[in-house]
Enzyme design. Structure first.
Site, PDB file in Angstrom:
ATOM      1  N   ASP A  33       0.838  -1.198   0.000  1.00  0.00           N
ATOM      2  CA  ASP A  33       0.000   0.000   0.000  1.00  0.00           C
ATOM      3  C   ASP A  33       0.873   1.248   0.000  1.00  0.00           C
ATOM      4  O   ASP A  33       0.553   2.252  -0.615  1.00  0.00           O
ATOM      5  CB  ASP A  33      -0.895   0.024   1.248  1.00  0.00           C
ATOM      6  CG  ASP A  33      -1.985  -1.032   1.161  1.00  0.00           C
ATOM      7  OD1 ASP A  33      -1.995  -1.778   0.161  1.00  0.00           O
ATOM      8  OD2 ASP A  33      -2.805  -1.106   2.095  1.00  0.00           O
ATOM      9  N   PHE A  36       2.222   1.993  -3.347  1.00  0.00           N
ATOM     10  CA  PHE A  36       1.120   2.488  -4.168  1.00  0.00           C
ATOM     11  C   PHE A  36       0.881   3.967  -3.865  1.00  0.00           C
ATOM     12  O   PHE A  36       0.784   4.800  -4.763  1.00  0.00           O
ATOM     13  CB  PHE A  36      -0.151   1.671  -3.879  1.00  0.00           C
ATOM     14  CG  PHE A  36      -1.324   2.061  -4.721  1.00  0.00           C
ATOM     15  CD1 PHE A  36      -1.554   1.465  -5.955  1.00  0.00           C
ATOM     16  CD2 PHE A  36      -2.223   3.029  -4.282  1.00  0.00           C
ATOM     17  CE1 PHE A  36      -2.641   1.830  -6.734  1.00  0.00           C
ATOM     18  CE2 PHE A  36      -3.305   3.398  -5.055  1.00  0.00           C
ATOM     19  CZ  PHE A  36      -3.516   2.794  -6.284  1.00  0.00           C
ATOM     20  N   ASP A  37       0.806   4.285  -2.572  1.00  0.00           N
ATOM     21  CA  ASP A  37       0.550   5.670  -2.174  1.00  0.00           C
ATOM     22  C   ASP A  37       1.651   6.601  -2.673  1.00  0.00           C
ATOM     23  O   ASP A  37       1.383   7.723  -3.098  1.00  0.00           O
ATOM     24  CB  ASP A  37       0.463   5.777  -0.641  1.00  0.00           C
ATOM     25  CG  ASP A  37      -0.803   5.114  -0.127  1.00  0.00           C
ATOM     26  OD1 ASP A  37      -1.705   4.860  -0.952  1.00  0.00           O
ATOM     27  OD2 ASP A  37      -0.880   4.834   1.085  1.00  0.00           O
ATOM     28  N   SER A  82     -36.334  -5.007 -16.877  1.00  0.00           N
ATOM     29  CA  SER A  82     -36.129  -5.852 -15.705  1.00  0.00           C
ATOM     30  C   SER A  82     -36.275  -7.313 -16.145  1.00  0.00           C
ATOM     31  O   SER A  82     -36.463  -7.598 -17.327  1.00  0.00           O
ATOM     32  CB  SER A  82     -37.122  -5.498 -14.619  1.00  0.00           C
ATOM     33  OG  SER A  82     -38.412  -5.660 -15.125  1.00  0.00           O
ATOM     34  N   LEU A  83     -36.181  -8.221 -15.204  1.00  0.00           N
ATOM     35  CA  LEU A  83     -36.281  -9.646 -15.551  1.00  0.00           C
ATOM     36  C   LEU A  83     -37.577 -10.216 -15.013  1.00  0.00           C
ATOM     37  O   LEU A  83     -38.018  -9.838 -13.923  1.00  0.00           O
ATOM     38  CB  LEU A  83     -35.116 -10.414 -14.919  1.00  0.00           C
ATOM     39  CG  LEU A  83     -33.722 -10.106 -15.435  1.00  0.00           C
ATOM     40  CD1 LEU A  83     -32.674 -10.779 -14.566  1.00  0.00           C
ATOM     41  CD2 LEU A  83     -33.582 -10.584 -16.877  1.00  0.00           C
ATOM     42  N   GLU A 113     -26.116 -17.357 -13.216  1.00  0.00           N
ATOM     43  CA  GLU A 113     -25.349 -16.349 -12.458  1.00  0.00           C
ATOM     44  C   GLU A 113     -26.070 -16.028 -11.169  1.00  0.00           C
ATOM     45  O   GLU A 113     -27.229 -16.370 -10.995  1.00  0.00           O
ATOM     46  CB  GLU A 113     -25.280 -15.031 -13.269  1.00  0.00           C
ATOM     47  CG  GLU A 113     -24.634 -15.178 -14.607  1.00  0.00           C
ATOM     48  CD  GLU A 113     -24.812 -13.937 -15.486  1.00  0.00           C
ATOM     49  OE1 GLU A 113     -25.343 -12.917 -15.002  1.00  0.00           O
ATOM     50  OE2 GLU A 113     -24.422 -14.015 -16.656  1.00  0.00           O
ATOM     51  N   LYS A 115     -27.898 -13.369  -8.724  1.00  0.00           N
ATOM     52  CA  LYS A 115     -28.622 -12.109  -8.867  1.00  0.00           C
ATOM     53  C   LYS A 115     -28.160 -11.226  -7.709  1.00  0.00           C
ATOM     54  O   LYS A 115     -28.468 -11.494  -6.547  1.00  0.00           O
ATOM     55  CB  LYS A 115     -30.131 -12.344  -8.795  1.00  0.00           C
ATOM     56  CG  LYS A 115     -30.943 -11.109  -9.117  1.00  0.00           C
ATOM     57  CD  LYS A 115     -32.418 -11.478  -9.233  1.00  0.00           C
ATOM     58  CE  LYS A 115     -33.286 -10.322  -9.666  1.00  0.00           C
ATOM     59  NZ  LYS A 115     -33.154  -9.130  -8.887  1.00  0.00           N
ATOM     60  N   ARG A 136     -30.517   3.217 -13.175  1.00  0.00           N
ATOM     61  CA  ARG A 136     -31.616   2.667 -13.952  1.00  0.00           C
ATOM     62  C   ARG A 136     -32.748   3.685 -14.105  1.00  0.00           C
ATOM     63  O   ARG A 136     -33.369   3.785 -15.154  1.00  0.00           O
ATOM     64  CB  ARG A 136     -32.148   1.407 -13.278  1.00  0.00           C
ATOM     65  CG  ARG A 136     -33.292   0.772 -14.033  1.00  0.00           C
ATOM     66  CD  ARG A 136     -33.667  -0.575 -13.463  1.00  0.00           C
ATOM     67  NE  ARG A 136     -34.648  -1.208 -14.305  1.00  0.00           N
ATOM     68  CZ  ARG A 136     -35.943  -0.964 -14.236  1.00  0.00           C
ATOM     69  NH1 ARG A 136     -36.404  -0.096 -13.371  1.00  0.00           N
ATOM     70  NH2 ARG A 136     -36.784  -1.573 -15.058  1.00  0.00           N
ATOM     71  N   TYR A 225     -22.497  -7.732 -15.488  1.00  0.00           N
ATOM     72  CA  TYR A 225     -23.110  -8.961 -15.992  1.00  0.00           C
ATOM     73  C   TYR A 225     -23.795  -8.849 -17.361  1.00  0.00           C
ATOM     74  O   TYR A 225     -24.520  -9.750 -17.757  1.00  0.00           O
ATOM     75  CB  TYR A 225     -24.118  -9.514 -14.980  1.00  0.00           C
ATOM     76  CG  TYR A 225     -25.056  -8.456 -14.404  1.00  0.00           C
ATOM     77  CD1 TYR A 225     -25.957  -7.776 -15.211  1.00  0.00           C
ATOM     78  CD2 TYR A 225     -25.016  -8.157 -13.049  1.00  0.00           C
ATOM     79  CE1 TYR A 225     -26.796  -6.829 -14.681  1.00  0.00           C
ATOM     80  CE2 TYR A 225     -25.856  -7.204 -12.507  1.00  0.00           C
ATOM     81  CZ  TYR A 225     -26.750  -6.541 -13.331  1.00  0.00           C
ATOM     82  OH  TYR A 225     -27.571  -5.597 -12.802  1.00  0.00           O
ATOM     83  N   LYS A 312     -35.836 -16.160  -7.572  1.00  0.00           N
ATOM     84  CA  LYS A 312     -35.587 -15.433  -6.319  1.00  0.00           C
ATOM     85  C   LYS A 312     -35.543 -16.410  -5.150  1.00  0.00           C
ATOM     86  O   LYS A 312     -36.387 -17.306  -5.050  1.00  0.00           O
ATOM     87  CB  LYS A 312     -36.705 -14.422  -6.078  1.00  0.00           C
ATOM     88  CG  LYS A 312     -36.801 -13.366  -7.183  1.00  0.00           C
ATOM     89  CD  LYS A 312     -36.158 -12.085  -6.774  1.00  0.00           C
ATOM     90  CE  LYS A 312     -37.234 -11.105  -6.409  1.00  0.00           C
ATOM     91  NZ  LYS A 312     -36.711  -9.866  -5.875  1.00  0.00           N
ATOM     92  N   CYS A 424     -50.675   9.558  20.932  1.00  0.00           N
ATOM     93  CA  CYS A 424     -51.096  10.054  22.242  1.00  0.00           C
ATOM     94  C   CYS A 424     -50.886  11.567  22.245  1.00  0.00           C
ATOM     95  O   CYS A 424     -49.760  12.029  22.073  1.00  0.00           O
ATOM     96  CB  CYS A 424     -50.271   9.408  23.345  1.00  0.00           C
ATOM     97  SG  CYS A 424     -50.478  10.266  24.912  1.00  0.00           S
TER      98      CYS A 424
HETATM   99  S1  IVH Z   1     -29.311  -9.211 -16.426  1.00  0.00           S
HETATM  100  C1  IVH Z   1     -32.278  -7.462 -19.577  1.00  0.00           C
HETATM  101  N1  IVH Z   1     -27.918 -10.352 -14.519  1.00  0.00           N
HETATM  102  O1  IVH Z   1     -31.779  -7.653 -11.514  1.00  0.00           O
HETATM  103  C2  IVH Z   1     -31.695  -8.105 -18.385  1.00  0.00           C
HETATM  104  N2  IVH Z   1     -29.458  -8.640 -13.898  1.00  0.00           N
HETATM  105  O2  IVH Z   1     -34.796  -7.650 -12.409  1.00  0.00           O
HETATM  106  C3  IVH Z   1     -30.594  -7.345 -17.798  1.00  0.00           C
HETATM  107  N3  IVH Z   1     -29.464  -8.114 -11.510  1.00  0.00           N
HETATM  108  O3  IVH Z   1     -32.237  -4.611 -13.137  1.00  0.00           O
HETATM  109  C4  IVH Z   1     -30.255  -7.757 -16.440  1.00  0.00           C
HETATM  110  N4  IVH Z   1     -27.920  -9.557 -10.912  1.00  0.00           N
HETATM  111  O4  IVH Z   1     -30.313  -4.772 -11.546  1.00  0.00           O
HETATM  112  C5  IVH Z   1     -28.861  -9.435 -14.816  1.00  0.00           C
HETATM  113  N5  IVH Z   1     -26.580 -11.421 -12.951  1.00  0.00           N
HETATM  114  C6  IVH Z   1     -27.507 -10.511 -13.241  1.00  0.00           C
HETATM  115  C7  IVH Z   1     -28.098  -9.681 -12.258  1.00  0.00           C
HETATM  116  C8  IVH Z   1     -29.083  -8.770 -12.628  1.00  0.00           C
HETATM  117  C9  IVH Z   1     -28.734  -8.618 -10.496  1.00  0.00           C
HETATM  118  C10 IVH Z   1     -30.518  -7.089 -11.329  1.00  0.00           C
HETATM  119  C11 IVH Z   1     -30.429  -5.945 -12.299  1.00  0.00           C
HETATM  120  C12 IVH Z   1     -31.743  -5.902 -13.018  1.00  0.00           C
HETATM  121  C13 IVH Z   1     -32.618  -6.728 -12.153  1.00  0.00           C
HETATM  122  C14 IVH Z   1     -33.601  -7.478 -13.019  1.00  0.00           C
END
Ligand code: IVH
Length: 671
Positions: A33, A36-37, A82-83, A113, A115, A136, A225, A312, A424
């Site tokens: 470190d 590095f510093d 979203s997924l 992967e 989540k 987002r 990801y 989930k 109260c």
């Molecule tokens: S792929 C179009 N991969 O989950 C799909 N999302 O509900 C793009 N997230 O908004 C997302 N881990 O914030 C993807 N391994 C992963 C993820 C991931 C977390 C979150 C991400 C996304 C939400 C989807």
């Protein structure tokens, strides 16, 4: 041969970037470190001597700044979807079957992967350099948080290796690792600040902070990801992520190629428990079809891709018996129901109590005496009651009734208008309210009087020595009696009295917060104090002048007026003043005052880059101008930042009011 300064700077930047990568992405530093510093200091020095080679993406630029900068918005080039998600393995299996059918028998690979449970981010790189980081938002547009993201050391500012497209986007999750989360909350607990419920809230709260220097201190990290753009290096997701890893990104470390339902199910069963060992919070798994052409074939629904699904994890939950419901009265008189439970083990801790929040929740869950309750800890610290096993209910059990009178002082409760809470109303006679206000007053972020905590506040009140915060300043009269209390000695008493004395120099804005005016939290107190400057102006302010202050709406204004219309509160303020507590902000440095904006009525709108809107309001006043809220014929000019509302703009144009931008304004006041 000595290198030219430019080459020397470039070499140091490359070296430092590499060491950053080794340390923050690979977790395997090659140098100490200290070295590095020293290298960093050398670069800082050279950059100072040669401002002509400055680069906002230099490794020296990750520290953040103290300038409060409001965020501008950016339209995502590709919306952030979203997924689709599910809690059942069967539905994940159906996803695999559905995909097989849709691809009409083609072979396909699924990538499994984690989540990550943080807040999503989109980074854009051009020519190997980070140009923008956007949250987002609503999926269509988000906030530009580049300065904050730059402080995350694992995010590459310039890319290494080769083969990246000229322009591309990479998406991932900003996370706060468990270790940093625990450290942050411990610190907040010490400072008596509200705790973050989970790493996700902490990460998104931190990312949206206006002070990037504070962001830099919080220890955020980022995992990536998803790579998007034309001319990606590979025709499949997996290899693209491997390429991204080579460019310097911290790519999701768990990534497995899976074939068929059995492998998918095995992946789920493994990570369902193994995830608990990971250093960051995860709330599920994500399965993606690997081949980009197949992804394209599968397409999208309105909200999410058909080529991916999220599984989930079930939040950990336990079933236990309700012993009783107690009703607790807080500092503001709000009555909160709390479930007392048969102790039960949940995610490693023993749970005995869970908050029921308010009457509505008791009703909607329809809780009866001695019901068997499901308690959950979905990444939150405080467990919550999420359901009931009705089959276990005793036939003669009665529904839980919310109390109608204060459980402490027996005063009939009143409903707070527009809210689910009961309160109260006996502010002056109800012990937990009195002691709660005392405890708040002495808190670290308020008057910071050491030695008085929850217990001591109750003792001081029970003995009749202190009823309002102002009585603390006459406490020395009782010092002899205090020394006689069990566990107290002259030293402890002296420490308390010293703390009380020292509190007389606590700045006015903290005094305003310490008063326990409903709806006046720390931030509001600061804004109020800076706007009114002394207690008399605050006590005599009307709704109109209060609502002119940024972030003060009619509800807060009304609460302030009600508070000061109570003669007891006014008297307490007078006693505090007489005791020597700060009741105004220090006089402004007169030299910073000018008449440059004298007599000008100015409407300020939008977001700015050099100062926050509040700071500009102060600057306007210091230069003799007047802040007004609405545009009228009397307005001299509109001081417009970015994203000013279209209706205001329209109104200014129709009335012919000049619109001044930030640079022009700074010139006006000679800055
Ligand atoms: S792929 C179009 N991969 O989950 C799909 N999302 O509900 C793009 N997230 O908004 C997302 N881990 O914030 C993807 N391994 C992963 C993820 C991931 C977390 C979150 C991400 C996304 C939400 C989807």
């Amino acid at each position: 041969m000595d290198l030219q300064p430019k080459q020397q700077i470039e070499r140091l930047r490359d070296e430092l970037n590499r060491h950053n990568y080794n340390y923050y992405v690979l977790n395997s530093p090659e140098i100490s470190d200290r070295d590095f510093d020293m290298m960093m200091k050398e670069l800082e020095q050279l950059e100072k001597e040669h401002p002509e080679y400055a680069d906002p993406l230099s490794p020296t630029q990750r520290v953040g700044s103290d300038i409060n900068k409001a965020f501008t918005q950016h339209l995502h080039q590709r919306p952030m979807l979203s997924l689709g998600n599910t809690y059942s393995i069967e539905e994940v299996d159906e996803f695999v079957t559905r995909t097989r059918d849709a691809l009409m028998g083609q072979d396909f690979t699924i990538v499994g992967e984690m989540k990550y449970d943080g807040t999503s981010i989109s980074l854009t790189y051009e020519h190997g350099r980070l140009v923008r980081a956007v949250t987002r938002g609503d999926g269509e547009r988000g906030d530009v948080v580049t300065d904050n993201v730059k402080t995350i050391k694992s995010v590459p500012l310039t890319l290494q290796g080769s083969g990246w497209p000229e322009e591309f986007e990479i998406r991932g999750e900003i996370v706060l690792p468990w270790k940093e989360f625990d450290r942050l909350n411990a610190e907040r607990e010490f400072n008596e600040e509200p705790l973050f419920a989970n790493p996700r809230n902490a990460a998104s709260g931190t990312l949206k902070m206006q002070n990037s220097a504070e962001v830099a201190r919080r220890g955020l990290d980022a995992v990536f990801y998803y790579l998007l753009g034309d001319n990606l290096p590979a025709d499949n997701h997996y290899d693209n992520m491997i390429a991204a890893k080579e460019w310097g990104f911290k790519v999701a470390p768990v990534m497995s190629k899976l074939h068929g339902i059995d492998e998918v199910d095995r992946f789920i069963n493994h990570w369902d428990t193994a995830r608990k060992e990971l250093p960051v919070a995860t709330d599920g798994l994500v399965f993606k079809v690997n081949d980009l052409r197949q992804q394209l074939n599968l397409g999208y629904t309105a909200k999410s891709p058909r080529w991916a699904i999220a599984y989930k994890f079930q939040a950990e939950r336990a079933l236990t018996r309700l012993q009783s419901v107690s009703f607790e009265v807080g500092r503001m008189g709000i009555v909160t129901p709390v479930a007392n439970l048969d102790p039960v083990l949940l995610s490693g801790t023993i749970v005995k109590r869970a908050s029921l929040h308010n009457e509505g929740i008791i009703r909607s869950l329809d809780i009866h005496d001695h019901d068997m309750l499901y308690v959950e800890k979905g990444g939150e610290i405080i467990p919550k009651v999420t359901g009931i096993d009705v089959s276990a209910r005793q036939p003669d059990a009665n529904p839980i009734q919310f109390v109608t009178r204060c459980p402490v002082c027996d005063t009939p409760l009143v409903r707070i208008e527009g809210e689910a809470a009961w309160m109260c109303p006996d502010k002056e006679g109800c012990a937990p309210q009195i002691c709660g206000r005392l405890e708040h007053f002495v808190g670290r972020r308020m008057m910071n009087i050491e030695g008085i905590g929850e217990e001591m506040a109750v003792i001081l009140y029970r003995n009749g020595w202190v009823k309002t915060p102002a009585d603390l300043y006459t406490l020395s009269r009782h010092s002899r009696d205090m020394m006689l209390l069990p566990g107290m000695g002259p030293r402890t008493v002296e420490r308390i009295l010293d703390g009380i004395e020292a509190s007389k120099s606590v700045p006015f804005e903290r005094v305003v917060y310490a008063l326990s005016i409903p709806y006046v939290g720390e931030t509001v107190a600061k804004k109020l104090a800076r706007a009114v400057r002394d207690i008399d102006s605050l006590m005599n302010a009307d709704t109109e002048s209060l609502t002119l202050i940024d972030d003060i709406g009619p509800r807060i204004a009304e609460s302030i007026i009600t508070y000061f219309s109570n003669p007891d509160n006014r008297e307490m303020v007078e006693q505090l003043r007489a005791a020597g507590v700060q009741m105004s902000l220090p006089e402004e440095d007169e030299s910073s005052r000018t008449d440059l904006l004298k007599g000008k009525s100015i409407v300020i709108s939008g977001t700015f880059s050099h100062h926050s809107r509040d700071e500009y309001k102060e600057i306007i006043e210091r230069n003799g101008g007047k802040n007004v809220s609405g545009i009228s014929k009397k307005t001299d000019f509109v001081f417009a930042g970015e994203n000013m509302g279209p209706s205001k703009l329209e109104k200014a144009r129709t009335l012919g009011i000049p619109i001044i931008n930030e640079e022009e304004f700074l010139k006006m006041i000679n800055q």
